[in-house]
Design an enzyme around this catalytic site. Sequence first.
Site, short mmCIF file in Angstrom:
data_model
loop_
_atom_site.label_atom_id
_atom_site.label_comp_id
_atom_site.label_asym_id
_atom_site.label_seq_id
_atom_site.Cartn_x
_atom_site.Cartn_y
_atom_site.Cartn_z
N ARG A 83 0.83 -1.20 0.00
CA ARG A 83 0.00 0.00 0.00
C ARG A 83 0.87 1.26 0.00
O ARG A 83 1.94 1.30 0.60
CB ARG A 83 -0.91 0.03 1.23
CG ARG A 83 -2.10 -0.92 1.13
CD ARG A 83 -3.03 -0.81 2.33
NE ARG A 83 -2.39 -1.20 3.56
CZ ARG A 83 -1.91 -0.37 4.47
NH1 ARG A 83 -2.05 0.94 4.32
NH2 ARG A 83 -1.34 -0.83 5.54
N TYR A 229 -1.42 -3.44 -6.83
CA TYR A 229 -1.16 -4.29 -5.66
C TYR A 229 -2.20 -4.15 -4.55
O TYR A 229 -2.55 -3.04 -4.13
CB TYR A 229 0.22 -3.98 -5.08
CG TYR A 229 0.71 -5.12 -4.21
CD1 TYR A 229 1.34 -6.22 -4.77
CD2 TYR A 229 0.50 -5.12 -2.83
CE1 TYR A 229 1.75 -7.28 -3.99
CE2 TYR A 229 0.90 -6.19 -2.04
CZ TYR A 229 1.54 -7.26 -2.63
OH TYR A 229 1.94 -8.32 -1.86
N GLY A 231 -4.26 -3.65 -1.36
CA GLY A 231 -5.19 -2.62 -0.93
C GLY A 231 -5.22 -1.39 -1.83
O GLY A 231 -6.15 -0.60 -1.76
N LYS A 238 -9.48 -2.25 1.71
CA LYS A 238 -9.22 -1.09 2.57
C LYS A 238 -10.00 0.15 2.11
O LYS A 238 -10.51 0.93 2.93
CB LYS A 238 -7.72 -0.79 2.64
CG LYS A 238 -6.91 -1.93 3.25
CD LYS A 238 -7.44 -2.27 4.60
CE LYS A 238 -6.98 -3.48 5.32
NZ LYS A 238 -5.75 -4.11 5.25
N HIS A 258 -10.51 -2.39 11.42
CA HIS A 258 -9.43 -3.24 10.92
C HIS A 258 -9.23 -4.38 11.93
O HIS A 258 -8.26 -4.39 12.68
CB HIS A 258 -8.16 -2.39 10.79
CG HIS A 258 -7.04 -3.02 10.02
ND1 HIS A 258 -5.74 -2.58 10.15
CD2 HIS A 258 -7.01 -4.02 9.12
CE1 HIS A 258 -4.95 -3.30 9.35
NE2 HIS A 258 -5.69 -4.18 8.72
N SER A 280 -1.30 -3.46 10.35
CA SER A 280 -0.94 -4.34 9.24
C SER A 280 0.30 -5.17 9.59
O SER A 280 1.28 -4.64 10.12
CB SER A 280 -0.67 -3.51 7.99
OG SER A 280 -1.82 -2.77 7.66
N CYS A 282 0.69 -7.41 11.90
CA CYS A 282 0.94 -7.53 13.33
C CYS A 282 0.15 -8.66 13.97
O CYS A 282 -0.03 -8.69 15.18
CB CYS A 282 0.66 -6.21 14.04
SG CYS A 282 1.87 -4.95 13.61
N ASP A 305 -9.36 -9.69 8.82
CA ASP A 305 -8.80 -8.36 8.52
C ASP A 305 -9.78 -7.22 8.79
O ASP A 305 -9.36 -6.16 9.23
CB ASP A 305 -8.34 -8.32 7.07
CG ASP A 305 -7.38 -7.17 6.78
OD1 ASP A 305 -6.42 -6.99 7.54
OD2 ASP A 305 -7.61 -6.44 5.79
N ARG A 397 2.17 -12.27 -0.32
CA ARG A 397 0.85 -12.63 0.23
C ARG A 397 0.21 -13.79 -0.51
O ARG A 397 0.60 -14.12 -1.62
CB ARG A 397 -0.07 -11.41 0.15
CG ARG A 397 0.43 -10.29 1.07
CD ARG A 397 -0.64 -9.33 1.48
NE ARG A 397 -0.10 -8.39 2.45
CZ ARG A 397 -0.64 -8.17 3.65
NH1 ARG A 397 -1.73 -8.79 4.03
NH2 ARG A 397 -0.10 -7.30 4.48
P1 GTP Z 1 -2.35 -7.65 7.49
O1 GTP Z 1 -2.88 -8.68 6.55
O2 GTP Z 1 -1.26 -6.82 6.88
O3 GTP Z 1 -3.41 -6.79 8.06
O4 GTP Z 1 -1.54 -8.44 8.66
P2 GTP Z 1 -2.05 -9.27 9.94
O5 GTP Z 1 -2.35 -8.36 11.06
O6 GTP Z 1 -3.10 -10.23 9.53
O7 GTP Z 1 -0.70 -10.06 10.35
P3 GTP Z 1 -0.35 -11.61 10.22
O8 GTP Z 1 -1.18 -12.48 11.10
O9 GTP Z 1 -0.30 -11.97 8.79
O10 GTP Z 1 1.12 -11.63 10.82
C1 GTP Z 1 2.16 -10.83 10.28
C2 GTP Z 1 3.50 -11.37 10.70
O11 GTP Z 1 3.60 -11.40 12.12
C3 GTP Z 1 3.75 -12.78 10.19
O12 GTP Z 1 5.08 -12.88 9.76
C4 GTP Z 1 3.51 -13.63 11.42
O13 GTP Z 1 4.27 -14.82 11.40
C5 GTP Z 1 3.93 -12.71 12.57
N1 GTP Z 1 3.18 -13.00 13.81
C6 GTP Z 1 1.83 -13.19 13.90
N2 GTP Z 1 1.47 -13.50 15.17
C7 GTP Z 1 2.60 -13.51 15.90
C8 GTP Z 1 2.89 -13.77 17.29
O14 GTP Z 1 2.01 -14.07 18.10
N3 GTP Z 1 4.19 -13.67 17.67
C9 GTP Z 1 5.19 -13.36 16.79
N4 GTP Z 1 6.44 -13.29 17.24
N5 GTP Z 1 4.96 -13.12 15.48
C10 GTP Z 1 3.69 -13.19 15.04
C1 SPV Z 2 -2.94 -4.41 5.28
O1 SPV Z 2 -1.96 -3.77 4.84
O2 SPV Z 2 -3.47 -4.16 6.39
C2 SPV Z 2 -3.46 -5.53 4.49
C3 SPV Z 2 -2.96 -5.72 3.13
O3 SPV Z 2 -4.35 -6.23 4.96
S1 SPV Z 2 -3.74 -4.68 1.99
O4 SPV Z 2 -4.90 -5.37 1.45
O5 SPV Z 2 -2.76 -4.41 0.92
O6 SPV Z 2 -4.16 -3.47 2.63
MN MN Z 3 -4.89 -5.61 7.08
#
Ligand code: GTP
Ligand code: SPV
Ligand code: MN
Length: 616
Positions: A83, A229, A231, A238, A258, A280, A282, A305, A397
């Site tokens: 994004r 790409y 979002g 988003k 979110h 994002s 996290c 999400d 992704r």
């Molecule tokens: P968006 O799709 O961007 O909104 O991201 P999200 O909030 O869904 O994050 P996601 O669950 O995909 O995790 C992002 C990164 O953080 C990945 O590399 C995960 O492996 C890592 N991660 C997720 N949960 C944990 C956790 O509990 N501990 C640690 N150390 N890393 C984590």
């Molecule tokens: C984020 O960045 O929080 C995402 C990926 O979930 S995107 O759809 O590109 O916004």
């Molecule tokens: Mn997201």
Amino acid sequence: MTGRAWAQPIVTGSTVIFDALREWVDEVAAWTRPSAIDFCDGSDEEHRRLIAHDVLQGTLIPLNPAIRPRSYLCRTDPTDVARVEDRTFICSPDESDAGPTNNWVAPDEMKQTMAGLYQGSMWGRTMYVIPFCMGSLDADDPKFGVEITDSTYVAISMTVMTTTGDAVVAEMVRRSNLLGHPVSFVKCLHSRGVPIEPGTEDAPWPHNATKYISHFPATREIWSYGSGYGGNALLGKKCFALRIASAMARDEGWLAEHMLILRLTSPAGRTYHICAAFPSACGKTNLAMITPTLPGWRAETIGDDIAWLRPGPDGRLWAVNPEQGFFGVAPGTSDETNPVAMRTVERDTIFTNVALTNDGDVWWEDMTPTPPEHLIDWHGNDWTPDSGTKAAHPNSRFTTPLNCCPTVPADVPPNGVPIDAIIFGGRRATTIPLVAQARDWTHGVFMGSTCSSATTAATIGAVGVVRRDPMAMLPFIGYHVCDYLQHWLDVGSASTPEALPKIFYVNWFRKDAQGAFMWPGFGDNARVLKWITQRIDGDVPALESPVGYLPYAEDLDVSGLDMPPDRLVELTQFDADGWAAEVPLIEQWYDSLSSDGKPVPSELVDELTRLADGLS
Ligand code: GTP
Ligand code: SPV
Ligand code: MN
């Protein structure tokens, strides 16, 4: 390619909706000059045809069907990978409605600039018209949109991420007839801004160096230009379901957030619905797909999400996931960390910017403990473990339908599930404890407003810089942030403390002096969820601190974990020195939010004062 011309009749009945659509499609086609218009019907046959087009084009590389059936790899241009927040605009008529956290340009000025960019921008390409619905077609109040795009990849992804096509149009017609006027729909216009000049070859990932992601909340329109790409381009996500929907939600008395939506069932068979807002990359997808390490606990994934939370007649907040698919972060996903995601992407998945293995499968960092000896990296180059570069882009992704996920329940009610708890969180190496509970709704809104997190690769820009990210919505609030915070307070005032979800704040990302994560995370986050459910039920005492209720270390179930007691204490206790440094940062943050005669709501300033007083 032989798509269906958009003017062909789709359903009989009222035609009013087609008149509104036709007018807009004609207008866009007159500017953008596509060579064909394809009105998407949302069928499987169409999905296969669009995929075949992108395979021929070189945009999609088929993976080994014996390993990953009906799955593809896509490599974007290396400068179009996330994004673009600095190119994202909230074009409200009044600048004061965009507030200090958004870029603003007057709607007329933005439309003039972008109309110029759209002139001839689809030349030589097919323009897809994709009717889509956010939320179930059977919901009381689903929200409709139509995306016009010149990207086949976007058309394919939209059919994975949302409900599209004839079924949507039929429902729009049915509701229009009931209402006696056309249902409204969000006009979502997208062009990559790369016409195909006669005699030139198309690129596998065309995009334009000039990018605009523009929102017109007053007229519920989205104009996106230059990027293909995530979002930036899948406008239901988003742009619609957060930025435009947050403005709808403010007007209509609900929340567009979110957040993931998780259903958790205890060994005793009690079911809880939990929403969690993390910035994002996290941990939302991971928590939504959690495999609890505590025996007897079961988790189901409702959304990963975005959550739309509407107050019910009972005063509770009812959450729906408006999406139909996952667009999840690949790196870090493994059988160890997120086995449910690994099952989800076994088939019918489009992987973007991951690495390709010698046997035609995918790989990304930390998918396996040892990397393969040879890969083709996300740039398309040979890669070995000695290369010293990432094989997959950190924001690579997977795009997969919800129904590929084994923990998605079959029977999610169309009007949502009642939420017991809301969790805020972020990526902080210090200060923020593993878990804290807000004293009440107002304190919880305060907690959410102070959310902070180290930045990630999900957005273009520096990674690892701590920034404030209120409710994990910093880049997604479609209006003035202070009005948004007031709206959260208003939603609370409209209900009762008993009916409202309890609010918590978590931090899975505390680090020790050596830089290692102190908390195991992933499936072990169920231990924190257990404490949260016990707090909801009033089953466990807690320590009142200036930052809310903290767990007594002995009340966190760490059975079976190798967790030294002093580390657990450090994770859970109130860090007076850390907070003494944090409070001035929150004060600065609040100062930066007041603008255009709109102050931070006084209840929240009072909470900040109370926190500061509590430290001294
Ligand atoms: P968006 O799709 O961007 O909104 O991201 P999200 O909030 O869904 O994050 P996601 O669950 O995909 O995790 C992002 C990164 O953080 C990945 O590399 C995960 O492996 C890592 N991660 C997720 N949960 C944990 C956790 O509990 N501990 C640690 N150390 N890393 C984590
Ligand atoms: C984020 O960045 O929080 C995402 C990926 O979930 S995107 O759809 O590109 O916004
Ligand atoms: Mn997201």
